[in-house]
Design a protein around this motif. Structure first.
Motif, PDB file in Angstrom:
ATOM      1  N   GLN A  38      -1.423  -1.127  47.945  1.00 10.76           N
ATOM      2  CA  GLN A  38      -2.500  -0.943  48.936  1.00 10.76           C
ATOM      3  C   GLN A  38      -3.698  -1.835  48.607  1.00 10.76           C
ATOM      4  O   GLN A  38      -4.375  -2.364  49.502  1.00 10.76           O
ATOM      5  CB  GLN A  38      -2.937   0.539  48.983  1.00 10.76           C
ATOM      6  CG  GLN A  38      -1.944   1.475  49.651  1.00 10.76           C
ATOM      7  CD  GLN A  38      -0.737   1.788  48.777  1.00 10.76           C
ATOM      8  OE1 GLN A  38      -0.706   1.422  47.590  1.00 10.76           O
ATOM      9  NE2 GLN A  38       0.264   2.434  49.351  1.00 10.76           N
ATOM     10  N   LEU A  39      -3.938  -2.006  47.290  1.00  8.85           N
ATOM     11  CA  LEU A  39      -5.021  -2.894  46.861  1.00  8.85           C
ATOM     12  C   LEU A  39      -4.738  -4.326  47.311  1.00  8.85           C
ATOM     13  O   LEU A  39      -5.625  -4.988  47.882  1.00  8.85           O
ATOM     14  CB  LEU A  39      -5.163  -2.851  45.338  1.00  8.85           C
ATOM     15  CG  LEU A  39      -6.085  -3.915  44.732  1.00  8.85           C
ATOM     16  CD1 LEU A  39      -7.526  -3.664  45.141  1.00  8.85           C
ATOM     17  CD2 LEU A  39      -5.954  -3.937  43.203  1.00  8.85           C
ATOM     18  N   LEU A  40      -3.516  -4.803  47.080  1.00 11.47           N
ATOM     19  CA  LEU A  40      -3.179  -6.168  47.471  1.00 11.47           C
ATOM     20  C   LEU A  40      -3.276  -6.349  48.979  1.00 11.47           C
ATOM     21  O   LEU A  40      -3.765  -7.385  49.461  1.00 11.47           O
ATOM     22  CB  LEU A  40      -1.759  -6.510  46.992  1.00 11.47           C
ATOM     23  CG  LEU A  40      -1.563  -6.605  45.477  1.00 11.47           C
ATOM     24  CD1 LEU A  40      -0.119  -6.962  45.149  1.00 11.47           C
ATOM     25  CD2 LEU A  40      -2.512  -7.636  44.860  1.00 11.47           C
ATOM     26  N   LEU A  41      -2.820  -5.350  49.732  1.00 14.91           N
ATOM     27  CA  LEU A  41      -2.912  -5.440  51.194  1.00 14.91           C
ATOM     28  C   LEU A  41      -4.368  -5.541  51.635  1.00 14.91           C
ATOM     29  O   LEU A  41      -4.718  -6.364  52.504  1.00 14.91           O
ATOM     30  CB  LEU A  41      -2.231  -4.220  51.822  1.00 14.91           C
ATOM     31  CG  LEU A  41      -2.197  -4.169  53.354  1.00 14.91           C
ATOM     32  CD1 LEU A  41      -1.434  -5.362  53.910  1.00 14.91           C
ATOM     33  CD2 LEU A  41      -1.567  -2.861  53.841  1.00 14.91           C
ATOM     34  N   LYS A  42      -5.213  -4.742  51.027  1.00 13.28           N
ATOM     35  CA  LYS A  42      -6.639  -4.748  51.360  1.00 13.28           C
ATOM     36  C   LYS A  42      -7.266  -6.106  51.042  1.00 13.28           C
ATOM     37  O   LYS A  42      -8.024  -6.670  51.846  1.00 13.28           O
ATOM     38  CB  LYS A  42      -7.338  -3.634  50.578  1.00 13.28           C
ATOM     39  CG  LYS A  42      -8.829  -3.502  50.867  1.00 13.28           C
ATOM     40  CD  LYS A  42      -9.415  -2.326  50.097  1.00 13.28           C
ATOM     41  CE  LYS A  42     -10.898  -2.137  50.418  1.00 13.28           C
ATOM     42  NZ  LYS A  42     -11.472  -0.970  49.691  1.00 13.28           N
ATOM     43  N   ILE A  43      -6.934  -6.631  49.860  1.00 10.86           N
ATOM     44  CA  ILE A  43      -7.507  -7.915  49.440  1.00 10.86           C
ATOM     45  C   ILE A  43      -7.017  -9.048  50.341  1.00 10.86           C
ATOM     46  O   ILE A  43      -7.809  -9.886  50.810  1.00 10.86           O
ATOM     47  CB  ILE A  43      -7.140  -8.206  47.970  1.00 10.86           C
ATOM     48  CG1 ILE A  43      -7.871  -7.232  47.044  1.00 10.86           C
ATOM     49  CG2 ILE A  43      -7.506  -9.646  47.603  1.00 10.86           C
ATOM     50  CD1 ILE A  43      -7.421  -7.331  45.590  1.00 10.86           C
ATOM     51  N   LEU A  44      -5.733  -9.075  50.592  1.00 10.66           N
ATOM     52  CA  LEU A  44      -5.157 -10.185  51.358  1.00 10.66           C
ATOM     53  C   LEU A  44      -5.632 -10.188  52.802  1.00 10.66           C
ATOM     54  O   LEU A  44      -5.839 -11.257  53.395  1.00 10.66           O
ATOM     55  CB  LEU A  44      -3.629 -10.123  51.290  1.00 10.66           C
ATOM     56  CG  LEU A  44      -3.039 -10.417  49.902  1.00 10.66           C
ATOM     57  CD1 LEU A  44      -1.552 -10.114  49.869  1.00 10.66           C
ATOM     58  CD2 LEU A  44      -3.301 -11.864  49.496  1.00 10.66           C
ATOM     59  N   LEU A  45      -5.810  -9.010  53.380  1.00 11.68           N
ATOM     60  CA  LEU A  45      -6.292  -8.964  54.761  1.00 11.68           C
ATOM     61  C   LEU A  45      -7.747  -9.421  54.859  1.00 11.68           C
ATOM     62  O   LEU A  45      -8.193  -9.844  55.925  1.00 11.68           O
ATOM     63  CB  LEU A  45      -6.151  -7.548  55.330  1.00 11.68           C
ATOM     64  CG  LEU A  45      -4.717  -7.131  55.665  1.00 11.68           C
ATOM     65  CD1 LEU A  45      -4.671  -5.676  56.115  1.00 11.68           C
ATOM     66  CD2 LEU A  45      -4.124  -8.028  56.749  1.00 11.68           C
ATOM     67  N   ARG A  46      -8.468  -9.346  53.748  1.00 17.35           N
ATOM     68  CA  ARG A  46      -9.840  -9.862  53.733  1.00 17.35           C
ATOM     69  C   ARG A  46      -9.880 -11.382  53.694  1.00 17.35           C
ATOM     70  O   ARG A  46     -10.934 -11.988  53.845  1.00 17.35           O
ATOM     71  CB  ARG A  46     -10.596  -9.311  52.516  1.00 17.35           C
ATOM     72  CG  ARG A  46     -11.077  -7.865  52.680  1.00 17.35           C
ATOM     73  CD  ARG A  46     -12.216  -7.580  51.741  1.00 17.35           C
ATOM     74  NE  ARG A  46     -13.336  -8.484  51.980  1.00 17.35           N
ATOM     75  CZ  ARG A  46     -14.198  -8.872  51.038  1.00 17.35           C
ATOM     76  NH1 ARG A  46     -14.049  -8.457  49.800  1.00 17.35           N
ATOM     77  NH2 ARG A  46     -15.194  -9.678  51.324  1.00 17.35           N
TER      78      ARG A  46
END
Length: 897
Positions: free
Chosen positions: A280-288
């Protein structure tokens, strides 16, 4: 060598004395020795001949470690940081720290045994403590001129190089575990990235990535025991809301390195990462990262690469069973799809990639996701099936692909195309969705790209002709083309801006290509096209050059089931074309030649007035080869006209080839005579048909020599004569029945978006013959047609058989017209050369039999009666010899008398 020997003796003395010296004196002697060692190193270009180098490395490293600990002992962090700077950057008289640092820096680059001695000195833990302080506590300005201690990049480079050399060894990583600074530094990068020393960010990342690649079982247990990954992930969640996207990516990539690199040894850190919402952290970072500038792509790409690798990290193989939908390509075998064993085992990691593509419209981000999927498929072809039978990424992406940027659409459909071209699998469900996308045509560019993808598949195997017919795609395309053909028909002669170019026009062109591909080799699809009543509509597309190739291909497939209908369309289009539509005529003639390769088409050609149609093309070119050109022909290159003459004669020859019915028809209806008349009116031949007063020719050349002189030498030759020679060359090959096999011209067609060839060619486009261009090393314009073949090779004067005696009559009828005012000498010389050539044609007995049996001798005599009557005429003797040879056959004695 002497210098190293001296140093070696000095160090042996030091070793012998050291046990008897107090520590301070021992340290001073070592420090006094090091400048001599460094000087010898510099003078020998790094070539060390020092037998006790391992012991020296151990002594120097221990002393540096001792000095670092002394400067750190009992000091607060910021004060300790400053003390380290002063120790390592001292200059002048008190430069012991820097001397030690430089010595260790050089020694760490020698050999592995020396490196092990450095590692065993305790230096790895000491330098890790230094790195922690340098990274987490940035120094303030220390002088009036604004310089800071951080600016000493040389010191930084030496420190980092020593750490990289030590920490790439597992022994070096193990030495770190005695202290707590490794996990502290990892956590610091995940929590203090915005507060740390800017100049130490990149070096710290390099060092930690090196440690990550050298992880051991003990180091992994150590990091797990202190919840290093858990704390780092929690801290990154906080940073993800506040820091710029590129900074968060840089910090997260360091943590993810430890997770990925540790997996081959132990899954503990990956499990800790997953249990603390790491994905979930990676998804949040990448979508930013949407809209991230190019200079921030490095760490983003690094995270995506590591995430792609994590898709293969799992304890057990995925067990899925899918239903292979048939039909499939003949060589597809699911049981043999596995290749390398790098199969997808971690669907959670892949779901991050899938979710990013579904939620983002960023071109770089989406493009990297598609590239990652392609990489996963390349690892093992079974991965395509594992993913599509579980998460269905490509299936789902097809529903949203029209929202993505154009380059992403192109990349996506290449990926879809690779399923067929590389995996040899027909993904029926995906193809249905692609077909629906084409039907809806929400975004024309996307529709165009999708159709190109299906076109590429169709060309791979005939199976797709059946698949796309049964799926309704063929019917859909025919309906769309019918609609557009009606628009074209209504707009004939007018300009509709929406139809003149752009994506819509390209889309129509690709639809035609797709229909052409679906009909090639498929009689059933051709029948479907005919039953749809599409033939009248397909004809409409002939007028536009960008549609013409595909349209002709469709019509050529129609000929397979109905030669008469094809011939009617092509001959009709040729006869109805205007004088200026030269390239339309050329394309129609080339198509006609392809069909005439089949003997079955010859009868249809004759019954559809093919011979008269082609001869009418020659009639329409009256005066086209005048020099200088006039009227409509002013804007047309003469090579283009010559090419049209060539293909017209080639079509006639092909229709006559080995077809006695057509040959008899052509001769009986006086079409050879009409051909001679039409060729004579092209403008390059003389207009008067009377023989001129003979001249005394001092030198004569053969026809082959004329050909060579006209095009392959620097001798100036009038344009009219060059054109005459080429037409006679065409006739020569027609006489021998080989003209339809010749390939003089190579066409360079414009692609979609380029100007029409007719628009590009101007009055000066082709002033010189292509051979002249070729010999001078010049290039014709891109729109031009280049003449191929060596003229010398085209004139073989050996024995040959006359196949079409009527063509000899044409050549003889043109003899009197090979005369131009002002060129008397040249005219009569070429006339003699042609007669000599005709004489060579009737050398063989078979050729004489053919000529005498044709009933055409009286025609030849009539054409040359002036030359026969006057013994002083230069052609009298050679023509007489021709007929003496023919008389030996004694077939037509009355005619000969």
């Amino acid at each position: 060598t002497l210098q190293w020997e001296t140093l070696g003796r000095q160090f042996v003395e030091y070793e012998q004395m050291a046990p008897f010296l107090i520590p301070e004196e021992q340290q001073r002697r070592l420090l006094d020795f090091l400048p001599l060692f460094l000087k010898a190193w510099e003078q020998s270009a790094g070539v060390v001949v020092f037998p006790n180098i391992q012991l020296l490395a151990s002594e120097v490293s221990k002393l540096l470690t001792k000095e670092i600990k002394r400067n750190l002992n009992g000091k607060p962090a910021e004060e300790a940081r400053l003390a380290l700077e002063q120790l390592l950057q001292q200059k002048g008289e008190a430069e012991d720290g820097r001397l030690l640092l430089k010595s260790v820096y050089l020694l760490s680059q020698t050999d592995l045994r020396t490196m092990w001695n450095i590692i065993g000195s305790g230096l790895p833990a000491a330098l890790m403590q230094c790195l922690y302080l340098f990274f987490t506590f940035p120094l303030k300005k220390t002088s009036d001129d604004g310089e800071t201690s951080e600016n000493d990049t040389q010191t930084q480079e030496m420190l980092v190089k020593i750490m990289l050399n030590m920490y790439r060894e597992e022994q070096g990583v193990e030495e770190l575990l005695a202290a707590d600074k490794l996990q502290s530094l990892i956590i610091a990068t995940a929590s203090l990235w915005d507060q740390c020393s800017h100049s130490w960010k990149v070096p710290t990342g390099r060092v930690l990535r090196t440690i990550s690649k050298a992880q051991t079982k003990n180091s992994i247990v150590y990091l797990q025991a202190v919840d290093c990954i858990k704390i780092a992930v929690q801290n990154l969640f906080k940073l993800a809301d506040t820091l710029p996207a590129c900074d968060v990516c840089e910090a997260a990539s360091i943590v993810l390195c430890f997770v990925k690199d540790s997996y081959p040894i132990s899954s503990a850190l990956l499990t800790e990462f997953e249990n603390n919402d790491g994905y979930q952290l990676l998804l949040k970072i990448l979508l930013r990262c949407e809209g991230l500038q190019q200079d921030g792509h490095h760490y983003l790409d690094e995270i995506l690469d590591m995430l792609t690798c994590l898709t293969t990290c799992g304890k057990t193989e995925l067990k899925v069973s899918g239903n292979i939908v048939h039909p499939q390509l003949p060589h597809f075998d699911f049981e043999r799809t596995r290749t390398s064993g790098m199969t997808v085992k971690n669907l959670q990691a892949f779901q991050v990639l899938q979710s990013i593509f579904q939620k983002s419209n960023d071109q770089h981000l989406c493009g990297r996701i598609l590239a990652a999927i392609g990489t996963i498929w390349a690892w093992d072809t079974v991965n395509f099936f594992l993913l599509e039978w579980t998460l269905q990424p490509i299936n789902q992406f097809t529903d949203i692909i029209h929202f993505k940027p154009h380059p992403v659409q192109v990349q996506f459909f290449r990926l879809v195309e690779s399923i067929v071209l590389d995996l040899s699998y027909v993904p029926h469900e995906i193809l249905k969705k692609v077909q629906y996308l084409i039907k809806e045509n929400i975004v024309p560019f996307c529709t165009l790209t999708a159709l190109r993808c299906l076109l590429s598949m169709t060309k791979k195997d005939l199976l797709f002709s059946d698949i796309f017919r049964d799926s309704g795609l063929l019917g859909l395309l025919l309906a769309l083309l019918r609609k557009h053909a009606k628009i074209l028909r209504k707009s004939a002669g007018t300009h509709l801006p929406g139809l003149e170019g752009g994506t819509e026009k390209e889309l129509n062109a690709v639809m035609l290509k797709m229909v052409a591909a679906l009909t090639v080799g498929s009689v059933r699809n051709t029948v479907v096209l005919k039953d749809y009543g599409m033939v009248p509509y397909i004809k409409i597309f002939l007028d536009d050059e960008c549609y013409r190739s595909a349209t002709l291909s469709i019509l050529e497939q129609l000929s397979v089931i109905n030669y008469e209908e094809y011939m009617s369309i092509i001959i009709g289009a040729l006869c109805s074309s205007t004088q200026g539509e030269l390239h339309l005529k050329l394309d129609l003639l080339k198509s006609l030649l392809r069909i005439l390769e089949s003997p079955k088409s010859h009868s249809a050609f004759r019954t559809c007035s093919g011979f008269n149609g082609l001869l009418s093309l020659l009639s329409d070119m009256e005066g086209a080869l005048q020099d200088p050109p006039s009227g409509l022909w002013t804007g047309v290159g003469q090579n283009c006209i010559l090419e049209l003459v060539f293909y017209t004669l080639q079509g006639i020859t092909a229709a006559l080839h080995l077809d006695p019915v057509n040959s008899n028809f052509f001769q009986r209806n006086g079409l050879f005579e009409k051909m001679a008349e039409d060729l004579g009116s092209l403008g390059c031949f003389g207009t008067q048909g009377e023989w001129q007063i003979p001249l005394n020719l001092e030198k004569t050349r053969t026809f082959a020599e004329f050909l060579d002189a006209a095009f392959c030498s620097s001798e100036p030759f009038p344009t009219w004569l060059k054109n005459c020679i080429w037409i006679l060359n065409f006739l020569d090959h027609m006489i021998k029945g080989t003209l339809h096999l010749e390939s003089y011209f190579k066409e360079r067609k414009p692609e979609m978006g380029e100007a029409s060839r007719d628009d590009q060619e101007g009055p000066q486009a082709q002033e010189e013959h292509p051979v002249a261009f070729k010999r001078r090393g010049n290039k014709l314009p891109a729109s031009a047609y280049r003449l191929w073949g060596n003229p010398e090779e085209k004139w073989e004067m050996g024995d040959c058989i006359i196949v079409h005696p009527g063509a000899v009559c044409v050549m003889v009828r043109l003899l009197p017209k090979l005369y131009k005012e002002g060129h008397s000498q040249l005219s009569q010389e070429i006339q003699c050369a042609v007669v000599d050539h005709i004489q060579s044609l009737v050398k063989s007995e078979k050729s004489r039999q053919v000529m005498c049996g044709s009933g055409l001798l009286s025609t030849i005599i009539t054409s040359c009666q002036d030359a026969f009557r006057s013994e002083s005429h230069p052609l009298h003797l050679p023509l007489t010899r021709v007929f003496e040879k023919l008389a030996s056959q004694a077939i037509e004695p009355d005619v000969l008398r």
